[in-house]
Design a protein around this motif. Structure first.
Motif, mmCIF file in Angstrom:
data_model
loop_
_atom_site.group_PDB
_atom_site.id
_atom_site.type_symbol
_atom_site.label_atom_id
_atom_site.label_comp_id
_atom_site.label_asym_id
_atom_site.label_seq_id
_atom_site.Cartn_x
_atom_site.Cartn_y
_atom_site.Cartn_z
ATOM 1 N N LEU A 74 -18.271 4.080 6.526
ATOM 2 C CA LEU A 74 -16.878 4.524 6.468
ATOM 3 C C LEU A 74 -16.110 3.800 5.364
ATOM 4 O O LEU A 74 -15.332 4.411 4.629
ATOM 5 N N THR A 75 -16.326 2.495 5.253
ATOM 6 C CA THR A 75 -15.632 1.743 4.212
ATOM 7 C C THR A 75 -16.166 2.106 2.827
ATOM 8 O O THR A 75 -15.401 2.156 1.867
ATOM 9 N N ALA A 76 -17.464 2.379 2.725
ATOM 10 C CA ALA A 76 -18.043 2.736 1.422
ATOM 11 C C ALA A 76 -17.581 4.117 0.958
ATOM 12 O O ALA A 76 -17.448 4.349 -0.238
ATOM 13 N N ASN A 77 -17.343 5.025 1.893
ATOM 14 C CA ASN A 77 -16.950 6.387 1.536
ATOM 15 C C ASN A 77 -15.443 6.601 1.520
ATOM 16 O O ASN A 77 -14.992 7.729 1.352
ATOM 17 N N SER A 78 -14.673 5.557 1.700
ATOM 18 C CA SER A 78 -13.225 5.669 1.628
ATOM 19 C C SER A 78 -12.782 5.518 0.173
ATOM 20 O O SER A 78 -13.133 4.540 -0.495
ATOM 21 N N ALA A 79 -12.022 6.473 -0.302
ATOM 22 C CA ALA A 79 -11.576 6.444 -1.700
ATOM 23 C C ALA A 79 -10.520 5.374 -1.943
ATOM 24 O O ALA A 79 -10.374 4.896 -3.068
ATOM 25 N N THR A 80 -9.786 4.979 -0.923
ATOM 26 C CA THR A 80 -8.679 4.040 -1.105
ATOM 27 C C THR A 80 -8.980 2.634 -0.608
ATOM 28 O O THR A 80 -8.133 1.757 -0.716
ATOM 29 N N PHE A 81 -10.173 2.397 -0.061
ATOM 30 C CA PHE A 81 -10.460 1.085 0.523
ATOM 31 C C PHE A 81 -10.424 -0.023 -0.525
ATOM 32 O O PHE A 81 -9.904 -1.105 -0.264
ATOM 33 N N ALA A 82 -10.949 0.221 -1.694
ATOM 34 C CA ALA A 82 -11.003 -0.812 -2.732
ATOM 35 C C ALA A 82 -9.610 -1.190 -3.243
ATOM 36 O O ALA A 82 -9.399 -2.328 -3.671
ATOM 37 N N THR A 122 -4.801 -3.846 0.143
ATOM 38 C CA THR A 122 -4.628 -5.294 0.166
ATOM 39 C C THR A 122 -5.654 -5.902 1.107
ATOM 40 O O THR A 122 -6.277 -5.209 1.911
ATOM 41 N N ARG A 123 -5.857 -7.199 1.006
ATOM 42 C CA ARG A 123 -6.844 -7.898 1.838
ATOM 43 C C ARG A 123 -6.518 -7.726 3.317
ATOM 44 O O ARG A 123 -7.406 -7.457 4.133
ATOM 45 N N PHE A 124 -5.257 -7.855 3.673
ATOM 46 C CA PHE A 124 -4.850 -7.694 5.067
ATOM 47 C C PHE A 124 -5.147 -6.281 5.562
ATOM 48 O O PHE A 124 -5.645 -6.090 6.672
ATOM 49 N N SER A 125 -4.867 -5.280 4.735
ATOM 50 C CA SER A 125 -5.120 -3.894 5.120
ATOM 51 C C SER A 125 -6.607 -3.615 5.266
ATOM 52 O O SER A 125 -7.021 -2.861 6.142
ATOM 53 N N LYS A 126 -7.436 -4.238 4.415
ATOM 54 C CA LYS A 126 -8.884 -4.074 4.534
ATOM 55 C C LYS A 126 -9.388 -4.638 5.857
ATOM 56 O O LYS A 126 -10.182 -4.000 6.556
ATOM 57 N N GLU A 127 -8.924 -5.842 6.206
ATOM 58 C CA GLU A 127 -9.351 -6.455 7.463
ATOM 59 C C GLU A 127 -8.873 -5.648 8.662
ATOM 60 O O GLU A 127 -9.596 -5.472 9.641
ATOM 61 N N ASN A 176 0.808 -1.209 0.000
ATOM 62 C CA ASN A 176 0.000 0.000 0.000
ATOM 63 C C ASN A 176 0.849 1.269 0.000
ATOM 64 O O ASN A 176 0.378 2.310 0.430
ATOM 65 N N GLN A 177 2.053 1.189 -0.467
ATOM 66 C CA GLN A 177 2.937 2.346 -0.384
ATOM 67 C C GLN A 177 2.502 3.479 -1.303
ATOM 68 O O GLN A 177 2.863 4.624 -1.082
ATOM 69 N N HIS A 178 1.700 3.197 -2.308
ATOM 70 C CA HIS A 178 1.239 4.241 -3.224
ATOM 71 C C HIS A 178 0.044 5.021 -2.671
ATOM 72 O O HIS A 178 -0.327 6.048 -3.233
ATOM 73 N N LEU A 179 -0.559 4.575 -1.591
ATOM 74 C CA LEU A 179 -1.729 5.246 -1.018
ATOM 75 C C LEU A 179 -1.291 6.398 -0.115
ATOM 76 O O LEU A 179 -0.403 6.245 0.714
ATOM 77 N N ALA A 180 -1.935 7.531 -0.272
ATOM 78 C CA ALA A 180 -1.640 8.693 0.571
ATOM 79 C C ALA A 180 -2.253 8.482 1.951
ATOM 80 O O ALA A 180 -3.363 7.977 2.080
ATOM 81 N N GLN A 181 -1.523 8.844 2.984
ATOM 82 C CA GLN A 181 -2.003 8.680 4.353
ATOM 83 C C GLN A 181 -2.142 10.032 5.032
ATOM 84 O O GLN A 181 -1.699 10.232 6.149
#
Length: 100
Positions: A56-64, A67-72, A23-28
């Motif tokens: 919260l998960t539906a309105n997150s731009a980066t959730f989709a 990775t699976r681990f990060s989603k959980e 997930n290094q390309h995702l802005a935090q």
């Protein structure tokens, strides 16, 4: 640095597959959440905790794209924060004396 360790989650399809994505390309910087704090407060006042986590998960731009681990991990963190849990304990005699 790149993570490529095997992922041993119960929900995974194959235990032998290795995780090569990250997930290094995702802005935090907090800009991925579309809900404002006021909208979240309003949502918490009229909905259950599970519905708040779903919103919260539906309105997150980066959730989709996580990775699976990060989603959980994200869902678990939001559940701990927004779901209310109460544990009822059997009162002792001392606690009853202090209360009444």
């Amino acid at each position: 640095w790149s993570r490529s360790a095997p992922c041993n989650l119960v929900s995974s399809g194959s235990a032998d597959s290795e995780v090569t994505e990250n997930n290094q390309h995702l802005a935090q910087d907090g800009s991925a959440q579309a809900l404002t704090p006021l909208e979240l407060k309003d949502l918490k006042s009229r909905c259950s905790g599970a519905e708040v986590v779903e919103a919260l998960t539906a309105n997150s731009a980066t959730f989709a794209s996580k990775t699976r681990f990060s989603k959980e991990k994200y869902i678990k963190k939001k559940q701990l924060r927004h779901l209310q849990q109460v544990t009822v304990l059997r009162p002792t005699v001392m606690e009853l004396c202090e209360t009444y």
